[in-house]
Design an enzyme around this catalytic site. Structure first.
Site, mmCIF file in Angstrom:
data_model
loop_
_atom_site.group_PDB
_atom_site.id
_atom_site.type_symbol
_atom_site.label_atom_id
_atom_site.label_comp_id
_atom_site.label_asym_id
_atom_site.label_seq_id
_atom_site.Cartn_x
_atom_site.Cartn_y
_atom_site.Cartn_z
ATOM 1 N N LYS A 176 -9.863 8.328 -16.341
ATOM 2 C CA LYS A 176 -10.103 7.449 -15.194
ATOM 3 C C LYS A 176 -9.725 8.272 -13.968
ATOM 4 O O LYS A 176 -8.562 8.347 -13.584
ATOM 5 C CB LYS A 176 -9.224 6.194 -15.307
ATOM 6 C CG LYS A 176 -9.724 4.957 -14.571
ATOM 7 C CD LYS A 176 -9.937 5.131 -13.095
ATOM 8 C CE LYS A 176 -8.681 5.137 -12.272
ATOM 9 N NZ LYS A 176 -8.918 5.455 -10.844
ATOM 10 N N GLU A 179 -11.040 7.143 -7.681
ATOM 11 C CA GLU A 179 -12.308 6.562 -7.191
ATOM 12 C C GLU A 179 -12.724 7.171 -5.860
ATOM 13 O O GLU A 179 -13.834 6.958 -5.386
ATOM 14 C CB GLU A 179 -12.188 5.036 -7.089
ATOM 15 C CG GLU A 179 -11.181 4.501 -6.071
ATOM 16 C CD GLU A 179 -9.735 4.447 -6.587
ATOM 17 O OE1 GLU A 179 -9.328 5.356 -7.345
ATOM 18 O OE2 GLU A 179 -9.007 3.521 -6.191
ATOM 19 N N SER A 229 0.894 8.897 -7.034
ATOM 20 C CA SER A 229 2.075 8.686 -6.194
ATOM 21 C C SER A 229 3.215 8.083 -7.022
ATOM 22 O O SER A 229 2.978 7.456 -8.066
ATOM 23 C CB SER A 229 1.711 7.763 -5.036
ATOM 24 O OG SER A 229 1.193 6.565 -5.562
ATOM 25 N N CYS A 284 0.452 18.323 -4.345
ATOM 26 C CA CYS A 284 1.762 17.856 -4.806
ATOM 27 C C CYS A 284 2.783 18.988 -4.787
ATOM 28 O O CYS A 284 3.980 18.751 -4.867
ATOM 29 C CB CYS A 284 1.655 17.300 -6.212
ATOM 30 S SG CYS A 284 1.040 18.525 -7.358
ATOM 31 N N GLU A 384 6.992 11.054 1.525
ATOM 32 C CA GLU A 384 5.948 12.031 1.206
ATOM 33 C C GLU A 384 4.779 11.765 2.166
ATOM 34 O O GLU A 384 4.109 10.733 2.071
ATOM 35 C CB GLU A 384 5.471 11.864 -0.238
ATOM 36 C CG GLU A 384 4.412 12.896 -0.596
ATOM 37 C CD GLU A 384 3.788 12.698 -1.977
ATOM 38 O OE1 GLU A 384 3.587 11.551 -2.406
ATOM 39 O OE2 GLU A 384 3.483 13.725 -2.613
#
Ligand code: NAD
Length: 498
Positions: A176, A179, A229, A284, A384
């Site tokens: 997945k 999107e 996240s 990241c 972040e």
């Protein structure tokens, strides 16, 4: 809008329009407008993909090692040949510059290459005569149907941290992807098919929380590998492990670079700019805080500013250094941190809000931003930000710098810049972060080591790829075996001891 192409699911070896109820917009961030739509899966779409993966499992799991290796080699060759095609897809939907998109594919390719040698990682052990006439040995078997949920910032590399490892050892997979930039996943699916992967072994469902929740909850999905996240990683970890599943959930980051006064300042300034602003800071492992041990800060800032003046921001298909941010909402959020810095008393040394980008004026642009004297209680330090904003924190000693890094909630990556081997060695020993660079700003481990942070950057105890990746995607089974020989006999109700 009505005529935009639709990114469909990939189920059972072909495109699948799904139940067709909901769609998301896929933007070209350099143009600032939607260029495609993506199908958002309903529960029934996930169920269909899981059913396809379950049906494909027995034959795939039992296919010979040699044939699975052949498919991995073929996939590797195809991926290498099609790097530019895939990079163009990434640049269109993510915005990162083409060379950076090709770079992420190269890092994914490393894991594909690693996976061609998967038998080395799943070989069992064998002890002869553990008891008289009794042998004990171990097998490492595939888990079954596994789920992978990936973030927007590496639409090829992050899925490739898991896909080749999971597939090579005999699992069937549902991916997945984000999107926001879904097409790279479909491209990978087509390459896997071309490489000879049987239909149903690899499936892609596009979607949002509905798809993620169903994938976690589905009784036929054995494990979840999540990257995103921290709040969502924690949620996915808790939901999945609450159901007794195997989960590895990689979260967010705030990566610090500790600069000692003896560091080579040109090398350090280059590294700060590359690691702070590459991919517009949407990595990241980006460096987002430079912790400067005085008296180094002024000289270092001067060198960083010189380099920022030469950076070209613009459309990733042009010859630029840095592209746009992923969405308008995200660009505005990152921008709001520059305002916050001013309010919190930090000094904005370079302000990216006024950037003139080489691209469409509607693109989601924000230029490199450098902020000095950032207070530790400001959101600019604590959150972040995930954009092209580099914070400088000034400290007096190594110990003060180390304490700041170790007190941070995240522990993904960190780096020390120094010419003192003893100081670097002390740092690697004392810092509470999962991946450490010594004069290397983005210490992403090569494929045969494993990737993963500590603290709020990883929920679960197993990292991605390398030996830990193979460990995650297999279960060990221990076999105790005796083949009767003529000397055997007698009843013994205790444990055998000799
Ligand atoms: P995100 O958490 O918004 O999304 C990640 C995935 O979760 C996507 O597939 C998304 O569709 C899904 N998702 C979003 N909201 C959800 C919800 N409420 N419930 C269930 N699923 C949901 O992350 P992002 O913005 O796509 O990616 C950026 C983040 O990923 C940053 O925090 C970055 O640090 C992190 N990241 C971490 C690593 C790592 O290795 N630690 C690697 C890459 C990115």
């Amino acid at each position: 809008m009505a005529n935009l192409p639709v990114v469909e699911h990939w189920i059972g070896g072909k495109f699948d329009s799904g139940s067709g109820g909901r769609f998301g917009d896929v933007f070209n961030p350099a143009l600032g407008r939607a260029v495609k739509k993506v199908s958002l899966a309903e529960v029934s779409d996930v169920d269909k993909a899981v059913a396809a993966a379950k049906a494909a499992l027995p034959a795939w799991r039992d296919l010979s090692v040699a044939r699975r290796q052949k498919i991995m080699f073929a996939f590797r060759d195809l991926l290498e040949r099609k790097v530019l095609e895939l990079a163009a897809i990434i640049t269109e939907e993510h915005g990162k510059v083409l060379s950076d998109a090709a770079g992420e594919i190269a890092r994914g390719l490393e894991v594909v290459e690693l996976s061609t040698s998967f038998p080395n990682y799943i070989k069992g052990e064998y002890v002869e005569n553990a008891s008289t006439g009794v042998d004990v040995y171990s097998l490492h078997q595939a888990l079954g149907v596994v789920g992978i949920i990936s973030p927007f910032n590496f639409p090829a590399m992050v899925p490739l941290w898991f896909i080749p490892v999971a597939l090579s050892v005999g699992n069937t997979v549902i991916l997945k992807p984000s999107e926001k930039d879904p097409s790279a996943a479909n491209f990978i699916a087509e390459l896997l098919k071309e490489a000879g992967l049987p239909d149903g072994v690899f499936n892609v469902v596009h979607g949002d929380k509905v798809a993620v929740d169903r994938l976690i909850d589905h009784e036929d999905v054995e494990s979840i590998s999540f990257v995103g996240s921290t709040p969502i990683a924690k949620y996915v970890y808790e939901r999945g492990t609450g159901l007794g599943k195997r989960v590895q959930a990689f979260g967010g980051a705030k990566n610090h670079m500790l600069v000692l006064p003896d560091a080579d300042l040109d090398l350090t300034a280059d590294a700060s700019v590359n690691a702070g602003f590459g991919s517009a800071g949407e990595r990241c492992m980006a460096i987002s805080v430079v912790v400067a041990v005085e008296p180094v800060a002024d000289a270092l800032i001067e060198k960083i500013v010189e380099r920022l003046e030469g950076l070209k921001v613009g459309d990733g298909t042009k010859n630029c250094d840095m592209g746009p941010l992923i969405t308008e909402v995200h660009r505005d959020k990152v921008s709001s941190y520059i305002e916050l810095a001013e309010k919190d008393g930090a000094k904005v040394v370079v302000d990216g809000r006024s950037i003139k980008a080489d691209g469409d004026p509607n693109g989601f642009w924000l230029g490199p931003t450098l902020i000095d004297e950032v207070p530790l209680n400001s959101g600019v330090y604590k959150d972040e930000i995930f954009g092209p904003v580099l914070a400088i924190v000034r400290v007096k000693t190594y110990e003060e710098g180390l304490k700041i890094i170790n007190s941070n909630q995240y522990g993904n990556g960190t780096a020390i810049f120094t010419n003192d081997g003893g100081a670097a060695r002390k740092f690697q020993n004392e810092v509470t972060v999962g991946m450490v660079g010594v004069n290397v700003p983005i210490p992403v481990p090569v494929g045969y080591f494993s990737f993963g942070g500590w603290k709020a950057s990883l929920f679960g105890d197993t990292k991605a790829y390398g030996a830990q990746g193979f460990h995650f995607f297999t279960r060990e089974k221990a076999i105790t075996s005796r083949w009767l020989d003529p000397s055997h006999g007698g009843i013994n109700l205790g444990f055998p001891q000799n």
